[in-house]
Design a protein around this motif. Structure first.
Motif, PDB file in Angstrom:
ATOM      1  N   UNK A  67     -37.401 -25.721  10.794  1.00  0.00           N
ATOM      2  CA  UNK A  67     -36.228 -25.358  10.026  1.00  0.00           C
ATOM      3  C   UNK A  67     -35.094 -26.233  10.546  1.00  0.00           C
ATOM      4  N   UNK A  68     -34.592 -27.091   9.672  1.00  0.00           N
ATOM      5  CA  UNK A  68     -33.487 -27.973  10.064  1.00  0.00           C
ATOM      6  C   UNK A  68     -32.203 -27.282   9.649  1.00  0.00           C
ATOM      7  N   UNK A  69     -31.479 -26.781  10.629  1.00  0.00           N
ATOM      8  CA  UNK A  69     -30.331 -25.934  10.323  1.00  0.00           C
ATOM      9  C   UNK A  69     -29.350 -25.959  11.490  1.00  0.00           C
ATOM     10  N   UNK A  95     -36.812 -25.287  15.511  1.00  0.00           N
ATOM     11  CA  UNK A  95     -35.529 -25.553  14.852  1.00  0.00           C
ATOM     12  C   UNK A  95     -35.095 -26.983  15.157  1.00  0.00           C
ATOM     13  N   UNK A  96     -34.653 -27.691  14.126  1.00  0.00           N
ATOM     14  CA  UNK A  96     -33.995 -28.985  14.346  1.00  0.00           C
ATOM     15  C   UNK A  96     -32.501 -28.757  14.107  1.00  0.00           C
ATOM     16  N   UNK A  97     -31.708 -29.048  15.127  1.00  0.00           N
ATOM     17  CA  UNK A  97     -30.274 -28.747  15.076  1.00  0.00           C
ATOM     18  C   UNK A  97     -29.530 -29.876  14.360  1.00  0.00           C
ATOM     19  N   UNK A  98     -29.266 -29.659  13.063  1.00  0.00           N
ATOM     20  CA  UNK A  98     -28.550 -30.711  12.321  1.00  0.00           C
ATOM     21  C   UNK A  98     -27.150 -30.251  11.898  1.00  0.00           C
ATOM     22  N   UNK A  99     -26.694 -29.128  12.475  1.00  0.00           N
ATOM     23  CA  UNK A  99     -25.337 -28.687  12.173  1.00  0.00           C
ATOM     24  C   UNK A  99     -24.423 -28.946  13.375  1.00  0.00           C
ATOM     25  N   UNK A 100     -24.530 -28.136  14.441  1.00  0.00           N
ATOM     26  CA  UNK A 100     -23.666 -28.312  15.610  1.00  0.00           C
ATOM     27  C   UNK A 100     -23.750 -29.719  16.187  1.00  0.00           C
ATOM     28  N   UNK A 116     -29.404 -39.713  11.339  1.00  0.00           N
ATOM     29  CA  UNK A 116     -29.622 -38.981  12.596  1.00  0.00           C
ATOM     30  C   UNK A 116     -30.348 -37.658  12.333  1.00  0.00           C
ATOM     31  N   UNK A 117     -30.002 -37.014  11.225  1.00  0.00           N
ATOM     32  CA  UNK A 117     -30.660 -35.749  10.879  1.00  0.00           C
ATOM     33  C   UNK A 117     -32.154 -35.979  10.703  1.00  0.00           C
TER      34      UNK A 117
END
Lengths: 653, 141
Positions: A67-69, A95-100, A116-117
């Motif tokens: 989940x990229x979130x 989880x892939x951290x593409x927000x913070x 980068x995302x």
């Protein structure tokens, strides 16, 4: 089996989609090796979003989910639960951290953020590709809580946990529980007497069969993990056998040595052997060796020992160390006032008649050093003009602290009001930047002070305070009229900034829990997990987490207690299984892992001549893995093979 | 214009949380680094760093808890020693040791993360692309 990975790219409204081209991300990743399904959705954490994930797991028979979130600290647990309900092993959901760490920090470069995302997600795909199905490790739960700090927050938390049926150890560093609230005169906005609402709770703590109260004690060491902490508590030498002492007070009465009272904020003296205040719990004295004649003059005194009818005085007493096991720790270490000496521009620490807000509290208190009368410290006269200053050290980015201390507007309003009640012809001035009255009944309280009690509110900051002809000269500006103000007052009360208790920093460092840059304890999430630390098993209550008034401290304490009660509802705690494991076939028995393990979790099997990891103890730090010369030690679901592939993916063009 | 590729090994307790804080505070920094999250910097094997350079990294940034604050007692001390040693090795094989950086960034230091990351990107930009050409050599072989 060939892996079938699902990629779910969250828009988070526009939080992610406003910067990252989420459609392109989902499309590009659909072609990445091993990806069986890739899609995007507005809010993946919503019910329909989670259903999308669950349905895809079943429909595409997925072996891994990304989940990229947002950050994994927020929704990793959410999506792992969702994965489980769809029949997937929770440790194969990542989880892939593409927000913070992407869309929020690269707002100016959409192309680079998108690229980068994609790489960030590929890193997690490589991890998921080799993630094994794991089961949490069950360890027994010790349903006993440690509460550190015996102010109102600690008291409330201890009572609530105990009333839920669990044992509590309440540790307080001073001789009595009560904290700052016990020092207060009356409390805003209702003007109840603080002692009257506080002391019954203090007594309840002392008498509660589930609470073990340890005053004059400090936490010396903590090891272990949630459910199974080992704590070492240092019971400081009180030189009084407090188990036998009845609190008759003869020793205190006869003691010849005096020193300024901490409880009375140095406005009065206490004896070297003392109970901090008359309603102290426990109401038994401690001897302060630093100010005791017996200790200072090689045994020349001993009056307390002579007068004690029960022979409780023991000059040979030593610090005692007590070890206990607990399952959860509530930290309620409270606050201190910003040192008055730091306010040199107001003559803080220099002029006797420029005092702290807590000193004024003691003055207002019926049981305080002046018996409730407002008197100038310099000459004991009743002041006819008193200036109250808000934001002394707070909201001052240039010279002091940038944050708002939150409670000063209200307590200074109370001070001004109570001063007017006691000195009917006195004039009270309050200098303010803004009057912040965010609480139930607070605005009405402020209005009452201004309208009914004729407190004069002046919008502006005081630039300077100095003494002249025995008066306290206050220079400031009324920013509403633009006029310069000069008041020849009799006394000034500084609403000093709230800072974390000095004990908190040391404790936080020992407990390995985070603080913010000012030393206040950090919560796991500022909105949704406000009473938990990010480190499992630690809970926060009261001003240790940030400036708070009494109702908020009590509410937070009860919230922390309910979290602890929920934790103790299970007889076992489930730990993350991402720990170290040693391959017996390749282990050469060099024991390097044993030497580097901070937890003694690695042990040597004398028969097989190999090392082994004790599952219940390993924390998964990975020190042994990095140290193992043969690569026999590995971390479950973060093996070297996974790390190499993740690194490669991070660098894909 | 040369855009360096950077691998960031961040420990999950301090620096990763600090990076999250930078995000929540909407602080902006260059997008050159991709983060690999580890429990502790003590998990990082020198070979992971060498592998990153081999795979085309122009720089490697390791971020952990301040000394004394390690969630696992002293993992960061182990890392400190390993990084020092590794920098010497890098020099021996012709890689500028400045391409490997270790910094302590706590969960409260979002601002520091931004500075460290921005400065590191600048440093690597000055050093230029790391042309090891390993992959090409392998292809030829």
């Amino acid at each position: 089996m060939e892996e079938r990975i699902g990629v779910f790219v969250c828009h988070c409204g526009t939080n992610i989609a406003g910067v990252v081209d989420v459609k392109r991300v989902a499309e590009e990743l659909a072609d990445y090796p091993g990806v069986a399904y890739s899609t995007d959705y507005t809010y993946m954490c919503s019910d329909p979003g989670q259903n999308l994930v669950k349905d895809a797991i079943k429909k595409h028979n997925l072996t891994g989910v990304i989940v990229a979130a947002c950050s994994p600290t927020l929704h990793e647990a959410t999506f792992r639960r969702a994965g489980m309900t769809a029949g997937m092993n929770q440790y194969q959901v990542e989880i892939a951290n593409i927000r913070e760490q992407c869309s929020w920090v690269h707002q100016g470069d959409k192309e680079a953020a998108t690229s980068k995302a994609i790489r960030t997600i590929k890193v997690m795909i490589e991890k998921a590709r080799l993630d094994e199905a794991l089961e949490p490790i069950s360890v027994p739960m010790t349903p006993r809580a440690l509460v550190v700090g015996g102010g109102i927050a600690g008291i409330q938390a201890a009572l609530d946990v105990a009333n839920a049926g669990h044992e509590v150890i309440l540790v307080e560093k001073s001789a009595s529980i009560g904290g700052h609230m016990a020092q207060l005169s009356e409390t805003f906005p209702t003007l109840d007497c603080s002692q009257c609402i506080m002391t019954p709770k203090m007594v309840e703590v002392a008498q509660h069969p589930k609470i073990r109260l340890m005053t004059y004690s400090e936490v010396d060491d903590v090891s272990g993990y949630v459910g199974n902490f080992k704590v070492k508590i240092r019971k400081k030498a009180a030189y009084v056998n407090r188990d036998v002492c009845t609190g008759c007070g003869l020793c205190v009465e006869k003691c010849p040595a005096k020193t300024p009272s901490e409880f009375d904020e140095q406005l009065a003296d206490r004896k070297a052997i003392y109970t901090p205040f008359p309603q102290a719990v426990p109401n038994k004295p401690v001897l302060d060796a630093e100010h005791c004649t017996y200790f200072l003059k090689d045994g020349k005194c001993g009056i307390c020992a002579k007068v004690c009818p029960l022979d409780c005085i023991d000059y040979e007493q030593k610090d005692e160390f007590i070890e206990e096991e607990v399952g959860a720790i509530i930290v309620a270490t409270g606050y201190d006032l910003y040192p008055i000496e730091n306010l040199g521009e107001y003559g803080g620490g220099k002029y006797a008649d420029v005092i702290t807000s807590l000193q004024f509290e003691r003055m207002l208190s019926a049981s305080g050093p002046t018996g409730g009368e407002v008197l100038r410290p310099s000459d004991g006269e009743v002041p006819s003009e008193v200036v109250f200053l808000t934001c002394c050290g707070s909201r001052d980015t240039e010279n002091h602290l940038p944050y708002c201390s939150k409670i000063c507007c209200m307590y200074l309003t109370k001070h001004a009001m109570l001063y007017r009640h006691k000195v009917h012809d006195g004039q009270a001035y309050v200098f303010y930047m803004d009057v912040r009255t965010g609480g139930k009944g607070y605005e009405e309280f402020y209005t009452r002070a201004a309208e009914e009690d004729d407190v004069l509110y002046i919008r502006g900051k005081v630039s300077k305070i100095f003494e002249e002809d025995g008066r306290v000269m206050v220079w400031g500006v009324d920013t509403l009229s633009g006029r310069k103000i000069e008041i020849a007052a009799d006394m000034a009360v500084l609403g000093l900034a709230t800072v974390p208790n000095e004990a908190a920093a040391k404790l936080a460092s020992m407990l390995k829990i985070h603080t913010d840059e000012w030393g206040f304890l950090s919560e796991a999430h500022p909105k949704l997990r406000p009473v938990e630390s990010l480190t499992p098993g630690f809970y926060l209550a009261g001003s240790a987490q940030g400036p708070k008034d009494i109702p908020e401290s009590v509410a937070q304490a009860s919230a922390a207690a309910s979290k602890v009660a929920a934790l103790f509802a299970e007889t076992e705690y489930h730990r993350e299984p991402v720990i170290a494991v040693i391959d017996e076939d390749t282990c050469a028995g060099c024991r390097v892992c044993i030497s580097v393990c901070p937890y003694d979790a690695a042990e040597f099997d004398d028969e097989k001549k190999v090392a082994r990891i004790k599952e219940a103890i390993c924390e998964g730090c990975g020190a042994c893995i990095a140290a193992c010369p043969s690569g026999s030690a590995q971390q479950k679901n973060l093996t070297d093979e996974q790390l190499y592939k993740m690194v490669s993916a991070a660098l894909e063009v | 214009m040369f855009e360096p590729r950077i691998v960031c090994f961040f420990c999950k307790w301090c620096t990763y949380a600090g990076a999250d804080l930078a995000g929540t505070s909407r602080k902006q920094y260059p997008p050159n680094g991709v983060v690999v999250r580890v429990n502790c910097t003590g998990r990082i094997d020198p070979q992971h760093v060498l592998w990153a350079f081999r795979e085309g990294a122009d720089g490697v940034l390791v971020g952990g808890c301040h000394p004394g604050d390690c969630h696992y007692e002293e993992g960061n001390h182990k890392t400190m020693r390993r990084v020092q040693f590794l920098k010497r090795t890098l020099e021996d094989v012709g890689i500028d040791p400045e391409r490997l950086q270790l910094d302590w960034i706590s969960a409260a230091e979002g601002e520091k993360l931004v500075h460290v990351m921005s400065d590191f990107v600048d440093t690597i930009k000055e050093l230029g692309s790391l042309e090891l050409g390993l992959k090409e050599q392998e292809k030829v072989a």
